[in-house]
Design a protein around this motif. Structure first.
Motif, PDB file in Angstrom:
ATOM      1  N   ARG A  65       0.836  -1.208   0.000  1.00 58.94           N
ATOM      2  CA  ARG A  65       0.000   0.000   0.000  1.00 58.94           C
ATOM      3  C   ARG A  65       0.872   1.260   0.000  1.00 58.94           C
ATOM      4  NH1 ARG A  65      -4.518   1.237   4.594  1.00 58.94           N
ATOM      5  NH2 ARG A  65      -2.658   1.527   5.868  1.00 58.94           N
ATOM      6  N   ASP A  66       1.958   1.238   0.772  1.00 56.15           N
ATOM      7  CA  ASP A  66       2.845   2.393   0.816  1.00 56.15           C
ATOM      8  C   ASP A  66       3.566   2.574  -0.519  1.00 56.15           C
ATOM      9  OD1 ASP A  66       4.257   4.466   2.613  1.00 56.15           O
ATOM     10  OD2 ASP A  66       5.938   3.377   1.726  1.00 56.15           O
ATOM     11  N   ALA A  67       3.978   1.472  -1.155  1.00 58.81           N
ATOM     12  CA  ALA A  67       4.645   1.571  -2.458  1.00 58.81           C
ATOM     13  C   ALA A  67       3.706   2.152  -3.512  1.00 58.81           C
ATOM     14  CB  ALA A  67       5.150   0.195  -2.893  1.00 58.81           C
ATOM     15  N   MET A  68       2.442   1.737  -3.476  1.00 61.75           N
ATOM     16  CA  MET A  68       1.474   2.266  -4.436  1.00 61.75           C
ATOM     17  C   MET A  68       1.189   3.744  -4.174  1.00 61.75           C
ATOM     18  SD  MET A  68       0.796   0.122  -6.739  1.00 61.75           S
ATOM     19  CE  MET A  68      -0.477   1.158  -7.443  1.00 61.75           C
ATOM     20  N   ARG A  69       1.217   4.134  -2.911  1.00 60.96           N
ATOM     21  CA  ARG A  69       1.048   5.559  -2.603  1.00 60.96           C
ATOM     22  C   ARG A  69       2.156   6.366  -3.264  1.00 60.96           C
ATOM     23  NH1 ARG A  69       3.751   8.684   0.469  1.00 60.96           N
ATOM     24  NH2 ARG A  69       4.856   6.954   1.478  1.00 60.96           N
ATOM     25  N   GLN A  70       3.375   5.873  -3.185  1.00 61.68           N
ATOM     26  CA  GLN A  70       4.498   6.566  -3.811  1.00 61.68           C
ATOM     27  C   GLN A  70       4.389   6.564  -5.329  1.00 61.68           C
ATOM     28  OE1 GLN A  70       8.498   5.762  -1.966  1.00 61.68           O
ATOM     29  NE2 GLN A  70       7.325   4.343  -0.688  1.00 61.68           N
ATOM     30  N   LEU A  71       3.934   5.437  -5.895  1.00 61.45           N
ATOM     31  CA  LEU A  71       3.755   5.370  -7.349  1.00 61.45           C
ATOM     32  C   LEU A  71       2.767   6.446  -7.814  1.00 61.45           C
ATOM     33  CD1 LEU A  71       3.238   2.189  -9.507  1.00 61.45           C
ATOM     34  CD2 LEU A  71       1.620   4.081  -9.689  1.00 61.45           C
ATOM     35  N   ILE A  72       1.681   6.575  -7.111  1.00 61.31           N
ATOM     36  CA  ILE A  72       0.666   7.559  -7.496  1.00 61.31           C
ATOM     37  C   ILE A  72       1.217   8.976  -7.358  1.00 61.31           C
ATOM     38  CG2 ILE A  72      -1.571   8.524  -6.800  1.00 61.31           C
ATOM     39  CD1 ILE A  72      -2.389   5.589  -6.128  1.00 61.31           C
ATOM     40  N   GLU A  73       1.988   9.220  -6.307  1.00 59.31           N
ATOM     41  CA  GLU A  73       2.606  10.541  -6.139  1.00 59.31           C
ATOM     42  C   GLU A  73       3.567  10.847  -7.287  1.00 59.31           C
ATOM     43  OE1 GLU A  73       4.427  10.514  -2.313  1.00 59.31           O
ATOM     44  OE2 GLU A  73       2.538  10.771  -1.204  1.00 59.31           O
ATOM     45  N   ILE A  74       4.338   9.845  -7.691  1.00 61.24           N
ATOM     46  CA  ILE A  74       5.279  10.022  -8.810  1.00 61.24           C
ATOM     47  C   ILE A  74       4.511  10.321 -10.100  1.00 61.24           C
ATOM     48  CG2 ILE A  74       6.950   8.824 -10.288  1.00 61.24           C
ATOM     49  CD1 ILE A  74       7.883   7.337  -7.741  1.00 61.24           C
ATOM     50  N   ALA A  75       3.428   9.596 -10.326  1.00 61.14           N
ATOM     51  CA  ALA A  75       2.621   9.824 -11.526  1.00 61.14           C
ATOM     52  C   ALA A  75       2.110  11.261 -11.580  1.00 61.14           C
ATOM     53  CB  ALA A  75       1.445   8.846 -11.558  1.00 61.14           C
ATOM     54  N   GLN A  76       1.724  11.794 -10.425  1.00 61.09           N
ATOM     55  CA  GLN A  76       1.240  13.178 -10.382  1.00 61.09           C
ATOM     56  C   GLN A  76       2.383  14.171 -10.555  1.00 61.09           C
ATOM     57  OE1 GLN A  76      -0.886  12.392  -6.537  1.00 61.09           O
ATOM     58  NE2 GLN A  76      -2.593  13.451  -7.527  1.00 61.09           N
ATOM     59  N   GLU A  77       3.517  13.906  -9.884  1.00 60.00           N
ATOM     60  CA  GLU A  77       4.659  14.812  -9.994  1.00 60.00           C
ATOM     61  C   GLU A  77       5.192  14.876 -11.425  1.00 60.00           C
ATOM     62  OE1 GLU A  77       7.472  13.284  -7.243  1.00 60.00           O
ATOM     63  OE2 GLU A  77       6.282  13.800  -5.465  1.00 60.00           O
ATOM     64  N   GLU A  78       5.218  13.726 -12.093  1.00 58.57           N
ATOM     65  CA  GLU A  78       5.755  13.657 -13.453  1.00 58.57           C
ATOM     66  C   GLU A  78       4.729  14.056 -14.508  1.00 58.57           C
ATOM     67  OE1 GLU A  78       8.765  13.087 -14.433  1.00 58.57           O
ATOM     68  OE2 GLU A  78       9.764  12.229 -12.676  1.00 58.57           O
ATOM     69  N   LYS A  79       3.478  14.264 -14.059  1.00 60.72           N
ATOM     70  CA  LYS A  79       2.396  14.659 -14.969  1.00 60.72           C
ATOM     71  C   LYS A  79       2.285  13.688 -16.159  1.00 60.72           C
ATOM     72  CE  LYS A  79       2.430  19.602 -13.879  1.00 60.72           C
ATOM     73  NZ  LYS A  79       3.254  19.480 -12.649  1.00 60.72           N
ATOM     74  N   VAL A  80       2.233  12.416 -15.832  1.00 61.64           N
ATOM     75  CA  VAL A  80       2.166  11.398 -16.888  1.00 61.64           C
ATOM     76  C   VAL A  80       0.783  11.409 -17.541  1.00 61.64           C
ATOM     77  CG1 VAL A  80       3.890   9.952 -15.742  1.00 61.64           C
ATOM     78  CG2 VAL A  80       1.455   9.537 -15.323  1.00 61.64           C
ATOM     79  N   ASP A  81       0.749  10.925 -18.776  1.00 64.24           N
ATOM     80  CA  ASP A  81      -0.504  10.853 -19.529  1.00 64.24           C
ATOM     81  C   ASP A  81      -1.168   9.488 -19.417  1.00 64.24           C
ATOM     82  OD1 ASP A  81      -0.239  13.525 -20.777  1.00 64.24           O
ATOM     83  OD2 ASP A  81       1.504  12.617 -21.749  1.00 64.24           O
ATOM     84  N   ALA A  82      -0.435   8.499 -18.894  1.00 67.70           N
ATOM     85  CA  ALA A  82      -0.999   7.149 -18.751  1.00 67.70           C
ATOM     86  C   ALA A  82      -0.107   6.326 -17.828  1.00 67.70           C
ATOM     87  CB  ALA A  82      -1.119   6.459 -20.117  1.00 67.70           C
ATOM     88  N   VAL A  83      -0.676   5.250 -17.287  1.00 68.57           N
ATOM     89  CA  VAL A  83       0.068   4.302 -16.459  1.00 68.57           C
ATOM     90  C   VAL A  83      -0.011   2.935 -17.135  1.00 68.57           C
ATOM     91  CG1 VAL A  83       0.191   3.100 -14.239  1.00 68.57           C
ATOM     92  CG2 VAL A  83      -0.334   5.561 -14.313  1.00 68.57           C
TER      93      VAL A  83
END
Length: 376
Positions: A25-43
């Motif tokens: 759960r903590d790793a996924m929290r970080q993944l989601i934060e990275i996705a937002q910080e990097e402003k990705v268009d898809a996962v």
């Protein structure tokens, strides 16, 4: 376009019996934060969402939470395939309406030839498949190896390439030349083993899952993201995280690390040191980590694992650096031989911290004399 490449979540996995729910759960929290910080268009998730084909309810609920947050709340397109640990049937239930929210989950070989187009990119989602599925799809009973199957798969995909667009393959297999970790399941039944890298040349980028080490394959544009967590002691020195892929003007990749809630470590030392609080403190030993211990002692230590577990609550296993010395061979001269009575007296003193009384010695002498007579 920019997308996040991840794989091998293995939700529901345990490490030497320890539940990894909070770690994941903590790793996924970080993944989601990275996705937002990097402003990705898809996962993009390249397989092994679960650790078992019949996952526990907790793991199923956890995946549902992650999908909801990424796809419904953040409204990020989500592209997934099943891996060899996933049940394609269970995972694929309901995927007919997923696309309404830009959630693409491919679990059948036939779906691999339906590219997902986003901006200047065509994504080809190739789920994990068995050789019999390839024989059925291509109506070719002569397919006996993964190399043969992938050759036909790539040829079929190329028929759907749109000129001027970049082509990304998302797949879950072992690429030739990769290095394995202890936590991966070897796929070799029926020849389903390694895929030659040259077969993947038509693609601009290949997002792979299955191997847990991001550095297992030294290829610039054929990459494993690696797992989000360390699932074995052999992965203790690996850095885990996700890959951020940019497609414009040309493919470029950079890595974003994820810090594990509790580390995985191997430590080596003597038992007296590793159970000494002062030593552990002054040497900055992480006692909260999932820990494998290599003892340098060669003598037998009663309840060693329990003592170590008291110091390391996430103790995993213990091994010996130099083996275990169960006896020592020693040559003695005739003059060094002790009488049976002397040996008995020494043993009694060691065991009771007192010496034999005169009466006890007399009893012992008589018993030894009777034993000698019986031998005669």
């Amino acid at each position: 376009m920019r997308f996040l490449h991840t794989a091998d979540w293995h939700l529901g996995r345990r490490l030497f019996g320890y539940d990894l729910y909070e770690e994941q759960r903590d790793a996924m929290r970080q993944l989601i934060e990275i996705a937002q910080e990097e402003k990705v268009d898809a996962v993009v998730v390249a397989g092994d969402l679960y650790d078992r084909q019949n996952p526990a309810e907790q793991a199923v609920a956890q995946l549902a939470d992650f999908i909801q947050e990424i796809n419904l709340e953040l409204k990020l397109p989500l592209l997934m395939i099943n891996g060899n640990h996933d049940s394609a049937v269970r995972l694929g239930v309901g995927n007919q309406w997923y696309q309404q929210t830009n959630f693409y989950l491919h679990t059948q070989l036939s779906q691999a030839f339906e590219p997902i187009e986003m901006e200047n990119v065509q994504f080809f989602l190739l789920p994990y498949f068995e050789l019999y599925e390839a024989r059925q799809f291509f109506e070719d009973d002569q397919i006996r190896t993964l190399e043969q199957a992938i050759t036909l798969v790539v040829e079929q995909m190329q028929k759907h390439f749109v000129a001027g667009k970049q082509h990304v393959l998302v797949a879950h297999f072992f690429a030739a030349g990769s290095q394995r970790s202890d936590s991966e399941t070897t796929i070799s039944v029926g020849g389903l083993d390694a895929v030659p890298i040259n077969l993947l040349a038509p693609f601009d980028y290949v997002a792979l899952g299955h191997v847990h080490n991001k550095d297992a394959l030294q290829q610039k544009l054929v990459r494993y993201s690696g797992s989000l967590l360390k699932f074995s002691l052999s992965e203790a020195h690996q850095t885990k995280g996700v890959l951020i892929v940019d497609t414009d003007p040309q493919i470029s990749v950079h890595f974003r690390p994820i810090k594990q809630l509790h580390e995985v470590q191997n430590i080596q030392g003597e038992f007296s040191d590793l159970t000494n609080n002062d030593y552990l403190r002054t040497h900055h030993v992480d006692q909260t980590a999932y820990t494998g211990i290599v003892l340098e002692d060669t003598n037998v230590i009663s309840n060693a694992s329990q003592y170590l577990r008291d110091k390391f609550p996430r103790f995993l296993m213990m091994s010996r650096a130099h083996g275990l010395a169960t006896y020592t061979e020693k040559k003695i001269t005739a003059s060094q031989l002790q009488s049976p009575l002397k040996l008995l007296s020494d043993f009694y003193e060691d065991a009771t911290q007192t010496t034999l009384s005169t009466a006890q010695k007399k009893v012992a002498e008589n018993a030894l004399k009777e034993a000698d007579e019986c031998d005669l």
